[in-house]
Every structure is written in structure tokens, then in C-alpha cells.
Design a protein around this motif. Structure first.
Motif, PDB file in Angstrom:
ATOM      1  N   SER A 185       0.715  -1.329  -0.102  1.00 33.06           N
ATOM      2  CA  SER A 185      -0.028   0.076  -0.119  1.00 33.06           C
ATOM      3  C   SER A 185       0.881   1.346  -0.201  1.00 33.06           C
ATOM      4  O   SER A 185       1.883   1.077   0.556  1.00 33.06           O
ATOM      5  CB  SER A 185      -0.941  -0.005   1.232  1.00 33.06           C
ATOM      6  N   ASN A 186       0.241   2.393  -0.570  1.00 32.67           N
ATOM      7  CA  ASN A 186       0.916   3.412  -0.328  1.00 32.67           C
ATOM      8  C   ASN A 186      -0.149   4.719  -0.268  1.00 32.67           C
ATOM      9  O   ASN A 186      -1.441   4.438  -0.265  1.00 32.67           O
ATOM     10  CB  ASN A 186       1.654   3.954  -1.589  1.00 32.67           C
ATOM     11  N   GLU A 187       0.153   6.079  -0.134  1.00 35.73           N
ATOM     12  CA  GLU A 187      -0.785   7.075   0.213  1.00 35.73           C
ATOM     13  C   GLU A 187      -0.645   8.299  -0.913  1.00 35.73           C
ATOM     14  O   GLU A 187       0.253   8.383  -1.216  1.00 35.73           O
ATOM     15  CB  GLU A 187      -0.806   7.431   1.621  1.00 35.73           C
ATOM     16  N   VAL A 188      -1.792   8.816  -0.976  1.00 36.44           N
ATOM     17  CA  VAL A 188      -1.673   9.909  -1.943  1.00 36.44           C
ATOM     18  C   VAL A 188      -2.289  11.088  -1.045  1.00 36.44           C
ATOM     19  O   VAL A 188      -3.234  10.876  -0.414  1.00 36.44           O
ATOM     20  CB  VAL A 188      -2.475   9.729  -3.385  1.00 36.44           C
ATOM     21  N   ALA A 189      -2.191  12.111  -1.764  1.00 36.93           N
ATOM     22  CA  ALA A 189      -2.493  13.692  -1.077  1.00 36.93           C
ATOM     23  C   ALA A 189      -3.863  13.857  -1.303  1.00 36.93           C
ATOM     24  O   ALA A 189      -4.692  14.640  -0.458  1.00 36.93           O
ATOM     25  CB  ALA A 189      -1.401  14.679  -1.273  1.00 36.93           C
TER      26      ALA A 189
ATOM     27  N   TYR B  35      -8.322  -0.334  -4.110  1.00 38.21           N
ATOM     28  CA  TYR B  35      -7.515  -1.370  -4.657  1.00 38.21           C
ATOM     29  C   TYR B  35      -7.231  -0.990  -6.029  1.00 38.21           C
ATOM     30  O   TYR B  35      -7.940  -0.276  -6.904  1.00 38.21           O
ATOM     31  CB  TYR B  35      -7.907  -2.871  -4.769  1.00 38.21           C
ATOM     32  N   VAL B  36      -5.960  -0.532  -6.585  1.00 40.35           N
ATOM     33  CA  VAL B  36      -5.695  -0.542  -7.675  1.00 40.35           C
ATOM     34  C   VAL B  36      -4.916  -1.849  -8.483  1.00 40.35           C
ATOM     35  O   VAL B  36      -4.573  -2.604  -7.798  1.00 40.35           O
ATOM     36  CB  VAL B  36      -4.587   0.660  -7.889  1.00 40.35           C
TER      37      VAL B  36
ATOM     38  N   THR C  89       0.563   1.366 -11.683  1.00 41.87           N
ATOM     39  CA  THR C  89      -0.601   2.298 -11.191  1.00 41.87           C
ATOM     40  C   THR C  89      -0.382   3.094 -10.050  1.00 41.87           C
ATOM     41  O   THR C  89      -0.821   4.319  -9.773  1.00 41.87           O
ATOM     42  CB  THR C  89      -1.975   1.564 -11.367  1.00 41.87           C
ATOM     43  N   ALA C  90       0.076   2.398  -8.986  1.00 36.69           N
ATOM     44  CA  ALA C  90       0.196   3.052  -7.596  1.00 36.69           C
ATOM     45  C   ALA C  90       1.290   3.824  -7.523  1.00 36.69           C
ATOM     46  O   ALA C  90       1.325   4.987  -7.033  1.00 36.69           O
ATOM     47  CB  ALA C  90       0.503   1.827  -6.559  1.00 36.69           C
TER      48      ALA C  90
ATOM     49  N   LEU D 272      -3.930   3.677  -1.189  1.00 38.69           N
ATOM     50  CA  LEU D 272      -4.019   2.883  -2.286  1.00 38.69           C
ATOM     51  C   LEU D 272      -3.446   1.464  -2.077  1.00 38.69           C
ATOM     52  O   LEU D 272      -2.399   1.369  -1.439  1.00 38.69           O
ATOM     53  CB  LEU D 272      -3.336   3.401  -3.516  1.00 38.69           C
ATOM     54  N   ARG D 273      -3.952   0.198  -2.278  1.00 41.71           N
ATOM     55  CA  ARG D 273      -3.507  -0.961  -2.125  1.00 41.71           C
ATOM     56  C   ARG D 273      -3.284  -1.691  -3.450  1.00 41.71           C
ATOM     57  O   ARG D 273      -4.261  -1.640  -4.356  1.00 41.71           O
ATOM     58  CB  ARG D 273      -4.398  -1.813  -1.366  1.00 41.71           C
ATOM     59  N   VAL D 274      -2.208  -2.553  -3.709  1.00 43.03           N
ATOM     60  CA  VAL D 274      -2.121  -3.228  -4.740  1.00 43.03           C
ATOM     61  C   VAL D 274      -2.854  -4.540  -4.746  1.00 43.03           C
ATOM     62  O   VAL D 274      -2.569  -5.081  -3.704  1.00 43.03           O
ATOM     63  CB  VAL D 274      -0.648  -3.343  -5.227  1.00 43.03           C
TER      64      VAL D 274
END
Length: 334
Positions: A193-197, A250-251, A256-257, A277-279
């Protein structure tokens, strides 16, 4: 009892079977440098969180502890055992014992030497296969049918099915063992996972296309799906969540992430995130998308994948699962 005595001996603790006094609840007595600890044994085959919830969480008496001995204790069940203060011996090779003056939490020799074989979730095929089975739990496992469905070779699917059968996660009738297979999958469900603003620019068709959201055509295309608490609430699960809570998506893939980080920005901290966002661990996550209402902004992940996310939280998540049945949107397999 013999298995417990042997496991304790492997870590330097001696134990003896207690005198068969009908009034005594102690099965074994452990000698810890001259201090004696009574052990009351409970036994089971496969231990899931649901199995434990049906077992009263009675406190052990003074000077004794509970030790659960089972062929297989799933990781989510181990979390609940820790909360109760129970010890366990998983006969596949792990011992945990907690009591006055002792804490043991180590691998021990398995009850029977394991054959050289593939672990159920050692590769991507095992998890993809498991998800396919859980999505339709009433059907019998067919190697060729499942191979076509998940786009894998028949030989790879056959090996994965054999591993699930060996771990008693598929019944003699060829159907998935419910809920054991679900809780086994939880231990292998580890999305990156990662985070977007921010999400405001995601409505731009050009950006949405680059990020493969698929929101313009949620039925026929692979794309982003909403998961975790907001998705569970949309399905009617007993979860309280604010409308302003940052969504979890989920992406389709890691590319994409990473692109999303570039186009949507990276938050300075978790409190400033616009979304997580989670792959997708398996392709089915982003190809099966539900829209409950015509005006719903984001398509939802299938209830199975939402449940797998919730189950990773041994407290709040599992409490939600206890009271949630997705009914027409999916079969309850937990």
C-alpha cells in the motif's frame, strides 16, 4: 499430552502427566526451575477465530494455565488466543506458553515430519485459486475449469489444489472448507500500500485514464475499487465511519500505484492523506466491481476482498465480520 511433553522438552522444560484425580482440572505439571505450573489442555483439529468465539473465554484457575493443542491454528486465531492469555501448541511446529515465571514462543519439531511439498500460499497461484473457490464456495474444485478461470496452467492449479487438500482446506467432496479456507487466506493477504495527498484531480478524464481507474465503465473494465471500512458500510456491515474518512482503494498493479503518487501527490503525514491505495494481491480484486446505486461515485470491491481486509484487524475488523452477511452481493465465508 505426549506431544506437549515432547515440545516442552525440546525447549528445556520438563513436564509430567498429572495424577488422574477426577477432581483435578490439571492435565500436566511443568517444572520451571523448581516452580511447578499446572496446565489444562484443550484439543481441536483446525482452530479459526469463529471456533474460538464459540468457546467460553473462562479464566484459568490460580497456578494453572490453558494450553490449546491443535493440528492447525490459523494466524488470526492466534491473535485471539494471545488476548485471552491462552497458550497453544500447533502440531505443525509452534509452541506458545505464558504463565507465572515463563514465556515460551518458539518453533518446535512438528508432530510428524512434513513431506516435501508446496505450501498452499507459497506462490501467486495458491491465493488466486483460493479466492476463486471462496467466490463460489458451493462448487466442486475442477482443475481445468479453475485453470481457465484464473488464467493459469492446469499443472500449477493441480499442485495448488493438492496443497490445499493436504492442509484440509478442501473437503472430501471437493468443496472449500468454510470458514477454514477464508481464515487461512487472511494470513497470506498482504497487499502493498501507499498513500496519496488528494483525489480532486482524479475526475480529469486524462488522469483517470493514465491511472486506469475504469470508473467511466465499472462493469466491463478492470479498475479501481473501494474497500475496507467505507466499502463495508456501503454493503450494510455494522461499521461506523465518517463521510469524510479517507477512502481505501485497490488499484490493478504497482505501476499504477507509483503513477498515482506522481500525479496525486504524496501527503506530508498520514493525517493529511487523501486516500490509501493498495495493490490488488490477485487480479479478481479489480475485475469484479459492484455498483449498488446508479449514482454511486466509486465501485466497490467484492465483499470477499473487503472481508479479507477487515479480518487483518484482530479486534475491530473481526467484530464487524461477526455481524455482517453481504447476502445478495456475496456468500458469507467467514
Amino acid at each position: 499430552m505426549d506431544a506437549v511433553v515432547a515440545a516442552l522438552a525440546s525447549v528445556g522444560l520438563s513436564a509430567q502427566i498429572a495424577n488422574q484425580n477426577p477432581d483435578s482440572e490439571v492435565d500436566l505439571v511443568i517444572d520451571i526451575r523448581g516452580v511447578f505450573l499446572g496446565v489444562e489442555l484443550k484439543t481441536a483439529s483446525t482452530v479459526t477465530p469463529d471456533w474460538l468465539r464459540r468457546w467460553p473465554a473462562e479464566p484459568a484457575g490460580e497456578g494453572r494455565v490453558f494450553l490449546l493443542v491443535a493440528d492447525r491454528i490459523l494466524s488470526a486465531a492466534r491473535d485471539l488466543l494471545r488476548e485471552r492469555g491462552w497458550g497453544w501448541l500447533d502440531l505443525r511446529g509452534h509452541l506458545r506458553l505464558s504463565g507465572p515465571g515463563v514465556l515460551v514462543d518458539v518453533d518446535v519439531p512438528a508432530r510428524a515430519p512434513a513431506r516435501e511439498s508446496v505450501a498452499p500460499f507459497s506462490g501467486a497461484v495458491g491465493l488466486e485459486l483460493t479466492c476463486a473457490l471462496l467466490l463460489e464456495p458451493g462448487r466442486q474444485a475442477s482443475v481445468r475449469g479453475l485453470a481457465r478461470e484464473i488464467g493459469r496452467s492446469a499443472s500449477a492449479v493441480s499442485v495448488a489444489l493438492d496443497a490445499l487438500r493436504r492442509d484440509q482446506l478442501i473437503t472430501k467432496q471437493g468443496t472449500p472448507a468454510i470458514p477454514e479456507l477464508f481464515w487461512a487466506a487472511v494470513s497470506a493477504w498482504k497487499p502493498v500500500s501507499n498513500e496519496v495527498a488528494r483525489l480532486s484531480s482524479i475526475d480529469d478524464p486524462a488522469i483517470a485514464g493514465v491511472l486506469r481507474t475504469g470508473w467511466a465503465d465499472p462493469i466491463s473494465k478492470v479498475g479501481w475499487v473501494l474497500t475496507d471500512s467505507l466499502a463495508a458500510a456501503s454493503y450494510g456491515a455494522p461499521v461506523g465511519v465518517s463521510a469524510h474518512y479517507p477512502p481505501d482503494f485497490y488499484v490493478p498493479d504497482i505501476v499504477t500505484a507509483r503513477r498515482a503518487e506522481t500525479l496525486l501527490g504524496v501527503p506530508l503525514n498520514s493525517e493529511a492523506r487523501g486516500a490509501t491505495l493498495r495493490v490488488a494481491p490477485v487480479p479478481q480484486v479489480c475485475s469484479i466491481r459492484n455498483r449498488l446505486k446508479a449514482d454511486q461515485r466509486w465501485p466497490l470491491a467484492h465483499p470477499l476482498f473487503v472481508a479479507l481486509d477487515l479480518a487483518k484487524d484482530p479486534g475491530r475488523g473481526q467484530e464487524i465480520l461477526n455481524g455482517w452477511d453481504p447476502e445478495k452481493w456475496g456468500t458469507r465465508v467467514w
